[in-house]
Motif scaffolding. Structure first.
Motif, PDB file in Angstrom:
ATOM      1  N   ARG A   1      14.166   7.455   0.012  1.00 35.24           N
ATOM      2  CA  ARG A   1      13.414   6.962   1.153  1.00 35.24           C
ATOM      3  C   ARG A   1      12.679   5.672   0.815  1.00 35.24           C
ATOM      4  O   ARG A   1      12.213   5.473  -0.298  1.00 35.24           O
ATOM      5  N   LYS A   2      12.526   4.836   1.846  1.00 37.39           N
ATOM      6  CA  LYS A   2      11.728   3.628   1.703  1.00 37.39           C
ATOM      7  C   LYS A   2      10.268   4.018   1.533  1.00 37.39           C
ATOM      8  O   LYS A   2       9.777   4.950   2.180  1.00 37.39           O
ATOM      9  N   TYR A   3       9.558   3.325   0.651  1.00 36.81           N
ATOM     10  CA  TYR A   3       8.160   3.626   0.360  1.00 36.81           C
ATOM     11  C   TYR A   3       7.294   2.440   0.770  1.00 36.81           C
ATOM     12  O   TYR A   3       7.565   1.294   0.400  1.00 36.81           O
ATOM     13  N   ILE A   4       6.252   2.691   1.554  1.00 39.42           N
ATOM     14  CA  ILE A   4       5.352   1.637   2.020  1.00 39.42           C
ATOM     15  C   ILE A   4       3.984   1.838   1.387  1.00 39.42           C
ATOM     16  O   ILE A   4       3.370   2.899   1.533  1.00 39.42           O
ATOM     17  N   SER A   5       3.526   0.822   0.686  1.00 39.47           N
ATOM     18  CA  SER A   5       2.243   0.925  -0.007  1.00 39.47           C
ATOM     19  C   SER A   5       1.240  -0.127   0.439  1.00 39.47           C
ATOM     20  O   SER A   5       0.103  -0.145  -0.034  1.00 39.47           O
TER      21      SER A   5
ATOM     22  N   ASN B   1       2.288  -4.309   5.725  1.00 39.73           N
ATOM     23  CA  ASN B   1       3.684  -4.105   6.100  1.00 39.73           C
ATOM     24  C   ASN B   1       3.833  -4.267   7.620  1.00 39.73           C
ATOM     25  O   ASN B   1       3.008  -3.755   8.383  1.00 39.73           O
TER      26      ASN B   1
ATOM     27  N   CYS C   1       2.974  11.091   4.213  1.00 40.52           N
ATOM     28  CA  CYS C   1       2.255  10.880   2.955  1.00 40.52           C
ATOM     29  C   CYS C   1       2.401  12.158   2.145  1.00 40.52           C
ATOM     30  O   CYS C   1       1.777  13.183   2.464  1.00 40.52           O
TER      31      CYS C   1
ATOM     32  N   ASP D   1       1.311  13.029  -0.592  1.00 39.62           N
ATOM     33  CA  ASP D   1       0.101  13.481  -1.279  1.00 39.62           C
ATOM     34  C   ASP D   1      -0.652  14.538  -0.472  1.00 39.62           C
ATOM     35  O   ASP D   1      -1.355  15.383  -1.044  1.00 39.62           O
TER      36      ASP D   1
ATOM     37  N   LEU E   1      10.014   7.644   6.411  1.00 40.37           N
ATOM     38  CA  LEU E   1       9.437   6.695   5.471  1.00 40.37           C
ATOM     39  C   LEU E   1       8.260   7.341   4.758  1.00 40.37           C
ATOM     40  O   LEU E   1       7.453   8.031   5.382  1.00 40.37           O
ATOM     41  N   GLU E   2       8.161   7.109   3.460  1.00 41.66           N
ATOM     42  CA  GLU E   2       7.003   7.588   2.711  1.00 41.66           C
ATOM     43  C   GLU E   2       5.951   6.481   2.662  1.00 41.66           C
ATOM     44  O   GLU E   2       6.290   5.304   2.496  1.00 41.66           O
ATOM     45  N   VAL E   3       4.691   6.869   2.816  1.00 46.87           N
ATOM     46  CA  VAL E   3       3.605   5.888   2.742  1.00 46.87           C
ATOM     47  C   VAL E   3       2.572   6.370   1.738  1.00 46.87           C
ATOM     48  O   VAL E   3       2.424   7.570   1.496  1.00 46.87           O
ATOM     49  N   SER E   4       1.855   5.426   1.170  1.00 49.36           N
ATOM     50  CA  SER E   4       0.809   5.769   0.206  1.00 49.36           C
ATOM     51  C   SER E   4      -0.373   6.398   0.916  1.00 49.36           C
ATOM     52  O   SER E   4      -0.526   6.299   2.141  1.00 49.36           O
TER      53      SER E   4
END
Length: 263
Positions: free
Chosen positions: A2-6, A10, A56, A58, A74-77
């Protein structure tokens, strides 16, 4: 993978934040935000189209199976999610969804005697959310908003409805369009108002019925009162002559449901 957005910078994150705040942008793109595991689950069950799902890991509580979603995930921080989350208890997931067409023509009923709530020109998100929760609890056949003043996919309405905006069958239209629709489908109109009214306890709601309420401040327009099959009121014994619109709706709706128990 998966695309990761930190980053909060963005483009998708910026777009999401604007969708939360601006009704015009939601209407322009036919998109809105669904936040929270329960709300998202209800939307999925109602076959809403999800464009992107942001999670997320986490704080994700695994209430929804990501593998079964028919959309981009999409995964995000945690930093990003804290930025975009409208409230704290979301289960670590939200989505950008396509706005459906809420037209009268799309209404379909599984019964020959539907029970419908019509709310004329509601504006406060909290009241709209409370109305939707009441209609979900009563399992109404439809909720129709006449002359809407507020975008129904406003995050505050989704939040205050605790996701029941997705569990109800909803349509919108002008007052004249809705009256024409109800008459065409032989649905009797019970307008809630004080003028020239009888007690709701003296009426029968067993046939196809639309219960119509206005706002607490303005009440129902003359058009609805003129076109009503009956004008009904909730008798008051205290000093005030009105209730919160969602409370009034609950009283009338559940009396109609009580009468229909033995149909």
């Amino acid at each position: 993978m998966r695309k990761y957005i930190s980053s909060n910078n963005n483009p998708l994150i910026k777009h999401l934040l604007l969708l939360q705040k601006k009704s015009k942008l939601r209407k322009k793109h036919n998109e809105f935000i669904i936040e929270g595991a329960q709300e998202l689950r209800f939307a999925i069950e109602a076959n809403y189209t999800l464009k992107q799902v942001l999670v997320c890991l986490d704080i994700f509580d695994n209430e929804i199976s990501l593998e079964n979603l028919d959309s981009e995930v999409l995964e995000v921080s945690k930093t990003v999610f804290d930025k975009i989350a409208y409230r704290s208890s979301t289960g670590g997931i939200m989505a950008i969804a396509s706005s459906p067409e809420l037209t009268l023509e799309k209404l379909k009923f599984d019964t020959k005697s539907p029970l419908i709530l019509v709310a004329e020109a509601p504006e406060k998100p909290g009241n709209i959310g409370a109305l939707l929760r009441t209609c979900d609890a009563a399992c109404l056949d439809a909720v129709i908003i006449a002359n809407p003043r507020t975008d129904l996919f406003n995050p505050n309405i989704i939040r205050s409805s605790v996701g029941t905006i997705f569990t109800n069958t909803i349509a919108t239209g002008t007052t004249s369009e809705i009256i024409d629709y109800l008459k065409k489908n032989n649905i009797q109109i019970f307008a809630a108002a004080l003028q020239d009214s009888s007690s709701y306890l003296d009426e029968s709601f067993k046939e196809s019925t639309a219960i119509v309420l206005g706002t607490e401040h303005e009440g129902l327009s003359e058009t609805w009162r003129a076109e009503a099959h009956k004008i009904v009121k909730i008798p008051m014994e205290g000093k005030v002559d009105s209730l919160n619109v969602s409370v009034s709706a609950a009283i009338l709706i559940f009396e109609a449901k009580r009468q229909r128990l033995n149909i």
